[in-house]
Design a protein around this motif. Sequence first.
Motif, PDB file in Angstrom:
ATOM      1  N   PRO A   1       0.814  -1.224   0.000  1.00  0.00           N
ATOM      2  CA  PRO A   1       0.000   0.000   0.000  1.00  0.00           C
ATOM      3  C   PRO A   1       0.843   1.268   0.000  1.00  0.00           C
ATOM      4  N   TYR A   2       1.936   1.277   0.758  1.00  0.00           N
ATOM      5  CA  TYR A   2       2.787   2.469   0.810  1.00  0.00           C
ATOM      6  C   TYR A   2       3.385   2.766  -0.558  1.00  0.00           C
TER       7      TYR A   2
ATOM      8  N   GLN B   1      11.344  12.640  -2.785  1.00  0.00           N
ATOM      9  CA  GLN B   1      10.687  11.472  -3.361  1.00  0.00           C
ATOM     10  C   GLN B   1      10.700  11.504  -4.875  1.00  0.00           C
ATOM     11  N   PHE B   2      10.611  12.696  -5.461  1.00  0.00           N
ATOM     12  CA  PHE B   2      10.632  12.836  -6.917  1.00  0.00           C
ATOM     13  C   PHE B   2      11.987  12.395  -7.461  1.00  0.00           C
ATOM     14  N   VAL B   3      13.061  12.830  -6.799  1.00  0.00           N
ATOM     15  CA  VAL B   3      14.403  12.442  -7.238  1.00  0.00           C
ATOM     16  C   VAL B   3      14.590  10.941  -7.091  1.00  0.00           C
ATOM     17  N   ARG B   4      14.112  10.369  -5.996  1.00  0.00           N
ATOM     18  CA  ARG B   4      14.244   8.933  -5.791  1.00  0.00           C
ATOM     19  C   ARG B   4      13.493   8.134  -6.860  1.00  0.00           C
TER      20      ARG B   4
ATOM     21  N   ARG C   1       3.727   5.887  -5.573  1.00  0.00           N
ATOM     22  CA  ARG C   1       3.783   5.971  -7.033  1.00  0.00           C
ATOM     23  C   ARG C   1       2.665   6.846  -7.565  1.00  0.00           C
ATOM     24  N   GLN C   2       1.451   6.708  -7.013  1.00  0.00           N
ATOM     25  CA  GLN C   2       0.343   7.539  -7.462  1.00  0.00           C
ATOM     26  C   GLN C   2       0.581   9.007  -7.136  1.00  0.00           C
ATOM     27  N   ARG C   3       1.196   9.276  -6.004  1.00  0.00           N
ATOM     28  CA  ARG C   3       1.512  10.662  -5.643  1.00  0.00           C
ATOM     29  C   ARG C   3       2.520  11.269  -6.608  1.00  0.00           C
ATOM     30  N   VAL C   4       3.526  10.491  -6.977  1.00  0.00           N
ATOM     31  CA  VAL C   4       4.508  10.981  -7.946  1.00  0.00           C
ATOM     32  C   VAL C   4       3.847  11.224  -9.299  1.00  0.00           C
ATOM     33  N   LEU C   5       2.967  10.318  -9.723  1.00  0.00           N
ATOM     34  CA  LEU C   5       2.258  10.500 -10.990  1.00  0.00           C
ATOM     35  C   LEU C   5       1.415  11.771 -10.973  1.00  0.00           C
TER      36      LEU C   5
END
Length: 320
Positions: free
Chosen positions: A257-258, A298-301, A263-267
Amino acid sequence: MLKNVAAVLLDGVHPFELGVVCEVFGIDRSDDGLPVYDFAVASAEGPTLSTHAGFSLTTEHGLERLENADLITLPAGNSYASRSYPPELLDALRRATARGARVLSVCSGVFVLGAAGLLDGRRCAVHWHHADELARQYPKAIVEPDVLYVDEDPVITSAGTAAGIDACLHIVRKEQGPEVANAIARRMVVPPHRDGGQAQYIERPLPRSTCDTVGEVLVWMERHLDREVTVEQLAARAHMSPRTFARRFQQETGTTPYRWMLRQRVLLAQELLEASDETMDAIAGRTGFGTAAALRHQFVRSLGTTPQAYRRTFRGPRAA
């Protein structure tokens, strides 16, 4: 030392991807003190070949040109994922790697390497559009669907189009040093170095479940990306115990879930950076990252680039 380079053509070759290897290895830059490669284009299917752009190419070289090459390149081509390849070409590629030569694929050229058995047990890159098909056809390959290129010497594979430039420059840098690679990049007016692990720009969410067990929870999660939620809270919405919910979620989505929510947040952040003028703080709030610093981390990761650089890529420097 890298001296002798050949590009192998098949019917339906893509001119741009062929042009990439011709530009890096086929131009005499000795006036700048740069090495000159013994470069040639060889055909695996006769002297005249069609391209997917509607014109034909001719070359005087056949597969015999590969026998002395230090590097053999395989540009992309039309329907390469669904066609068969001349056995003589596959044998030539196997002989080349056995004697110590390198092979490099650009985009769908990787399917030729797969047919030759050169991807078995190796990590490899391809344009994200072809990643699932490559993994299906060659299950022994370790497909990395979101990177620019992978160097599993002597097999180097790259994703679509510009990633082929990155992979070619990587080989030059590896063999002849950063000064030579940087000078070629300046002549080409391209970035001198993008690491192979940098993410492709993929417009693709994680696979959705084909079952209904966690489907409603997925919809709720996607609509509430700005909220902090726990597995316990999600399990309660699904009327399951946390342990059962976590197991079902993994089975049906292939991830936790995490990681799914991350991934959805980055999208969502990608969409907002591409289409809106919102500030980094506002985007961080809407995507659940909280702060611009957390968004950047998180975006860079995830993508190997910063939110500001991503916005410039898609909207130009003024937008950033």
